[in-house]
Design a protein around this motif. Structure first.
Motif, PDB file in Angstrom:
ATOM      1  N   MET A   1      -5.393   5.575  -6.539  1.00  0.00           N
ATOM      2  CA  MET A   1      -6.489   5.835  -5.594  1.00  0.00           C
ATOM      3  C   MET A   1      -7.835   5.975  -6.309  1.00  0.00           C
ATOM      4  O   MET A   1      -8.839   5.399  -5.870  1.00  0.00           O
ATOM      5  CB  MET A   1      -6.181   7.102  -4.792  1.00  0.00           C
TER       6      MET A   1
ATOM      7  N   ASP B   1       0.804   5.889  -0.557  1.00  0.00           N
ATOM      8  CA  ASP B   1      -0.032   7.078  -0.434  1.00  0.00           C
ATOM      9  C   ASP B   1      -0.857   7.326  -1.695  1.00  0.00           C
ATOM     10  O   ASP B   1      -1.902   7.967  -1.645  1.00  0.00           O
ATOM     11  CB  ASP B   1       0.832   8.309  -0.154  1.00  0.00           C
TER      12      ASP B   1
ATOM     13  N   LYS C   1      -6.576  -4.278   1.766  1.00  0.00           N
ATOM     14  CA  LYS C   1      -5.494  -4.546   2.719  1.00  0.00           C
ATOM     15  C   LYS C   1      -4.505  -5.507   2.079  1.00  0.00           C
ATOM     16  O   LYS C   1      -4.842  -6.248   1.149  1.00  0.00           O
ATOM     17  CB  LYS C   1      -6.062  -5.137   4.017  1.00  0.00           C
TER      18      LYS C   1
ATOM     19  N   LEU D   1       0.844  -1.192   0.000  1.00  0.00           N
ATOM     20  CA  LEU D   1       0.000   0.000   0.000  1.00  0.00           C
ATOM     21  C   LEU D   1       0.878   1.241   0.000  1.00  0.00           C
ATOM     22  O   LEU D   1       1.925   1.273   0.647  1.00  0.00           O
ATOM     23  CB  LEU D   1      -0.919   0.015   1.236  1.00  0.00           C
TER      24      LEU D   1
ATOM     25  N   THR E   1      -8.993   8.704   1.086  1.00  0.00           N
ATOM     26  CA  THR E   1      -7.693   9.360   1.332  1.00  0.00           C
ATOM     27  C   THR E   1      -6.581   8.337   1.562  1.00  0.00           C
ATOM     28  O   THR E   1      -5.402   8.659   1.430  1.00  0.00           O
ATOM     29  CB  THR E   1      -7.780  10.282   2.559  1.00  0.00           C
ATOM     30  N   LYS E   2      -6.977   7.110   1.902  1.00  0.00           N
ATOM     31  CA  LYS E   2      -5.997   6.053   2.122  1.00  0.00           C
ATOM     32  C   LYS E   2      -6.460   4.769   1.441  1.00  0.00           C
ATOM     33  O   LYS E   2      -7.645   4.451   1.445  1.00  0.00           O
ATOM     34  CB  LYS E   2      -5.784   5.793   3.610  1.00  0.00           C
ATOM     35  N   ALA E   3      -5.455   4.038   0.916  1.00  0.00           N
ATOM     36  CA  ALA E   3      -5.785   2.808   0.193  1.00  0.00           C
ATOM     37  C   ALA E   3      -6.406   1.760   1.102  1.00  0.00           C
ATOM     38  O   ALA E   3      -7.262   0.971   0.671  1.00  0.00           O
ATOM     39  CB  ALA E   3      -4.526   2.243  -0.468  1.00  0.00           C
ATOM     40  N   ASP E   4      -5.993   1.762   2.383  1.00  0.00           N
ATOM     41  CA  ASP E   4      -6.512   0.727   3.285  1.00  0.00           C
ATOM     42  C   ASP E   4      -7.973   0.927   3.665  1.00  0.00           C
ATOM     43  O   ASP E   4      -8.555   0.127   4.401  1.00  0.00           O
ATOM     44  CB  ASP E   4      -5.641   0.616   4.538  1.00  0.00           C
ATOM     45  N   GLU E   5      -8.593   1.998   3.161  1.00  0.00           N
ATOM     46  CA  GLU E   5     -10.025   2.159   3.353  1.00  0.00           C
ATOM     47  C   GLU E   5     -10.788   1.182   2.466  1.00  0.00           C
ATOM     48  O   GLU E   5     -11.961   0.881   2.717  1.00  0.00           O
ATOM     49  CB  GLU E   5     -10.446   3.597   3.014  1.00  0.00           C
TER      50      GLU E   5
END
Length: 378
Positions: free
Chosen positions: A303, A286, A319, A284, A312-316
């Protein structure tokens, strides 16, 4: 008259001078020398040579004409002589000349002492520091005792009886010569063979035949590796490509991976823009998430291609370790980059579903027979 003649003969000798004598007898512990004195003068083994011989016959034989040093006049035999000191004086003069001319000599190691080795050369006692023996550190010096080796005098002072040798300077000169020859033969882009000498965290040093070059960890394999030891170990024979070198700094940059074709290009031939793949999220960042299509072939999902919603974050969305379906939207072979999208998979599915719906709806609205069509037209 006899007494006067003897006194006169004694006056012919002076302390600290070197005179000639003839060996007339040799036994185990001494050699007896005629120097024209009123009697033969015994020279004990310790004054015959350095190191002290086991027997006098190891050094001289009957009939030999030798130089001896007059230590002092008097004593039991009328004078004390030393062949060792006469040889030392001559040897010091020779050693000074050898030092000035930077000549190589052969020394013999006699004893292990603190800080190095005690050595002998032409009857002189010298010192070979531990740091001047080899190019690398030697833990145990005992194996050198009683061995002979070439060396060069690096420091001399006859008054202080100081004589220091170096074997290392000869090795350095030989190494420098080989390195110069190697540097002259190197060509960028050429492939040659070498032996892995040392593996470190940032790469591996390869001996090209007298000189080491560095294969950086990024140049060891086309695939991502955690540590250089995953690819090579000390002692391995390898082929390397000369990336670049600098004769002034004597630095050589090598590559192992460039000796074989990049497997990326063979693998990418199986894929095309528009293909759907199922891959695993491996990293992952930014700006998105990296997905592994297969071993050694990764792509980037930016993104905006991860979710239709603003994130704003890939882990949203994903994973590491998740298996996802993605669509290849761009392949850049020049820069070895693959762009993929998760959102377009859903968009394509929605579009296909809508098109299927339209097609099904059109079928429902279509008249079953020509008569039905005419009737519908009325």
């Amino acid at each position: 008259m006899k007494s006067l003649l003897e006194e006169e003969s004694i006056r012919d000798f002076a302390e600290n001078e070197i005179i000639k004598g003839t060996v007339i007898m040799v036994d185990r512990d001494a050699a007896y020398v005629d120097v024209g004195y009123k009697q033969e003068i015994p020279i004990p083994n310790r004054e015959l040579a350095y190191p002290m011989p086991e027997t006098a016959s190891d050094v001289v034989n009957v009939g030999d004409v030798i130089n001896v040093y007059v230590v002092y006049m008097g004593g039991e035999n009328g004078m004390v002589l030393s062949k060792r000191r006469a040889d030392e004086m001559a040897a010091w003069n020779d050693a000074q000349k050898i030092f000035d001319e930077k000549k190589t000599v052969t020394i013999r190691v006699t004893k292990l002492i603190k800080g190095g080795l005690l050595v002998s050369y032409a009857g002189l006692r010298g010192f070979l520091p531990a740091s001047q023996i080899e190019l690398h550190f030697i833990k145990d010096l005992a194996s050198y005792v009683k061995q002979e080796m070439p060396a060069r005098i690096i420091e001399i002072d006859s008054k202080k009886q100081r004589l220091i040798f170096s074997h290392r300077v000869l090795l350095e000169e030989e190494r420098d010569k080989k390195q110069a020859e190697l540097m002259a033969s190197l060509k960028e882009g050429e492939i040659c063979k070498g032996k892995v000498k040392r593996v470190v965290d940032y790469g591996a040093f390869v001996d090209l035949g007298g000189m080491d070059g560095l294969v950086h960890i990024s140049d060891l394999s086309w695939n991502h590796i955690k540590h250089p030891s995953d690819i090579v170990t000390a002692g391995d024979e390898v082929e390397v490509l000369i990336k670049n070198f600098d004769p002034k700094t004597k630095r050589i940059s090598l590559s192992i991976k460039d000796t074989v074709p990049d497997p990326w290009f063979a693998k990418i031939e199986k894929y095309s823009v528009g293909n759907y793949i199922v891959g695993k999220i491996v990293k992952l960042a930014d700006f998105g998430a990296f997905i592994q299509l297969e071993e050694g072939l990764d792509g980037l999902i930016r993104m905006r291609e991860l979710s239709e919603k603003h994130i704003t974050k890939a882990d949203e969305v994903v994973k590491i370790g998740d298996e996802v379906k993605a669509k290849i939207i761009h392949i850049d072979k020049d820069n070895k980059k693959i762009a993929l999208s998760i959102t377009r998979v859903k968009q394509d599915a929605d579009k296909a579903e809508f098109e299927q719906y339209q097609e099904n709806h059109a079928e429902e609205d279509k008249p079953a027979t020509v008569a039905d069509a005419v009737e519908e037209k009325k």
